[in-house]
Design a protein around this motif. Structure first.
Motif, PDB file in Angstrom:
ATOM      1  N   ARG A 176       0.059   9.952  -4.464  1.00 18.71           N
ATOM      2  CA  ARG A 176      -1.394  10.066  -3.425  1.00 18.71           C
ATOM      3  C   ARG A 176      -0.715  10.183  -2.096  1.00 18.71           C
ATOM      4  O   ARG A 176      -1.112   9.216  -1.253  1.00 18.71           O
ATOM      5  N   GLU A 183      -2.561  12.309   0.156  1.00 17.47           N
ATOM      6  CA  GLU A 183      -3.340  11.822   1.910  1.00 17.47           C
ATOM      7  C   GLU A 183      -3.287   9.988   1.657  1.00 17.47           C
ATOM      8  O   GLU A 183      -3.380   9.510   3.663  1.00 17.47           O
ATOM      9  N   ARG A 184      -3.339   8.975   1.397  1.00 16.89           N
ATOM     10  CA  ARG A 184      -3.070   7.590   1.207  1.00 16.89           C
ATOM     11  C   ARG A 184      -1.874   7.623   1.817  1.00 16.89           C
ATOM     12  O   ARG A 184      -1.841   7.051   3.556  1.00 16.89           O
ATOM     13  N   ALA A 214       0.516   4.258  -2.969  1.00 17.88           N
ATOM     14  CA  ALA A 214       0.674   5.207  -2.878  1.00 17.88           C
ATOM     15  C   ALA A 214       1.688   6.801  -3.260  1.00 17.88           C
ATOM     16  O   ALA A 214       1.297   7.467  -4.492  1.00 17.88           O
ATOM     17  N   ALA A 251      -2.543   8.849   5.421  1.00 21.24           N
ATOM     18  CA  ALA A 251      -3.179   7.489   6.186  1.00 21.24           C
ATOM     19  C   ALA A 251      -1.990   6.399   7.212  1.00 21.24           C
ATOM     20  O   ALA A 251      -3.089   5.646   8.021  1.00 21.24           O
ATOM     21  N   GLU A 266       0.643  -0.835  -0.204  1.00 23.04           N
ATOM     22  CA  GLU A 266       0.775   0.088  -0.400  1.00 23.04           C
ATOM     23  C   GLU A 266       0.793   1.047   0.136  1.00 23.04           C
ATOM     24  O   GLU A 266       0.331   2.130  -0.497  1.00 23.04           O
TER      25      GLU A 266
END
Length: 313
Positions: A191, A193-194, A186, A197, A182
């Motif tokens: 990405r 924002e991912r 990302a 997180a 992941e």
């Protein structure tokens, strides 16, 4: 020296190398320390050595302590300017891994934190936690009293506990791989924002700057780490020229932790390792200095890798 004496030393080589690596954090220095012990073994009157394993352990430990106390080591290993060499899981230099304490003692988190210990505290901690020596045996090896050994261990454990809290302990391989995949997806897609997180609120990232800087690069907010990861993992022609080609990206375990390896041909040109706690990434370490990756590359060449996460970055 006859073949029996040589064989006796060689039977201990891997154990001695794993001891030296834990004490020094550098694979090449660990190999040098073991070779120096071999020269002592050659020169010794071996008929007077009743327990070769104990004798060799004492020699290697004291060779390592001399290195840790040297002026050169103090210059090179200042806090904030040094990272341990990463080792691929399966490397015999990682040594015993039967207990949590043994696995912890060779994690990059603990090896880094041990730089804050005195040489004697470090030696006592490694001999006790990783090799299960009694305080009486440690006292003999280090020429200290048993009570002094106990005091050093108490202080070392208190400091190392901080690293254990931060790394969050062991993570199931499937979960660790999922988080790494992941993160890679990302970061390479931009990405941000991912990425944020996936990180803990107090996440940190440390990089050796591919050996091009004297001090480590450090980032200590999730937003900053995400921005740096996005910039670093997004491929560009300039980055490929700097790397010397188009590397593949593999998932691996390094010092017991999940990692991403950048591999060009049969050469590991970069490693990114992750400490995971509570299902999120607490620490990211980027290591690309060729000297730090030499041993990992050597082991990688003897390793049958999985299918790359990315075939051509």
């Amino acid at each position: 020296m006859d073949s029996t004496d040589t064989s006796r030393f060689e039977a201990s080589r891997n154990r001695l190398a794993s001891l030296a690596y834990r004490l020094l954090g550098c694979a090449a220095d660990a190999e040098d320390a073991v070779q120096e012990a071999f020269l002592h073994w050659q020169a010794a009157d071996r008929q007077l050595i009743k327990v070769p394993e104990a004798w060799l352990t004492k020699v290697v430990t004291n060779v390592c302590l001399d290195r840790l106390r040297s002026a050169q080591a103090r210059r090179e290993r200042t806090v904030g300017a040094w990272l341990p060499d990463p080792l691929l899981d399966g490397d015999p230099m990682l040594g015993p891994a039967d207990t949590v304490e043994q696995r912890d003692s060779v994690s990059l988190a603990v090896l880094t934190l041990m730089e804050r210990l005195s040489p004697l505290e470090r030696a006592v901690y490694v001999l006790r936690e990783a090799f299960s020596y009694s305080h009486a045996e440690i006292a003999e090896i280090l020429d200290i009293t048993e009570s002094t050994s106990q005091q050093h261990l108490h202080r070392a454990r208190r400091r190392i506990t901080a690293a254990r809290r931060r790394s969050g302990g062991e993570v199931a391989p499937a979960s660790a791989r999922r988080i790494v995949e992941e993160f890679l997806a990302a970061a390479s897609s931009g990405r941000t924002e991912r990425l944020v997180a996936l990180l803990t609120d107090d996440a940190i990232a440390i990089s050796d700057g591919a050996g091009l800087t004297e001090k480590l690069l450090r980032y200590d907010t999730a937003q900053r780490i995400a921005a740096v990861a996005r910039a670093g993992f997004t491929p560009t022609p300039a980055k490929r020229r700097f790397a010397g080609g188009t590397p593949a990206i593999h998932h691996a375990l390094v010092n017991g932790a999940p990692a991403i390896l950048f591999v060009l041909g049969d050469q590991v040109i970069g490693a990114v390792t992750f400490d995971i706690t509570g299902g999120k990434i607490a620490t990211v370490r980027g290591i690309a200095a060729p000297t730090r990756l030499a041993r990992l590359t050597e082991t990688w060449r003897q390793h049958e890798p999985d299918t790359p996460l990315i075939t051509q970055w």
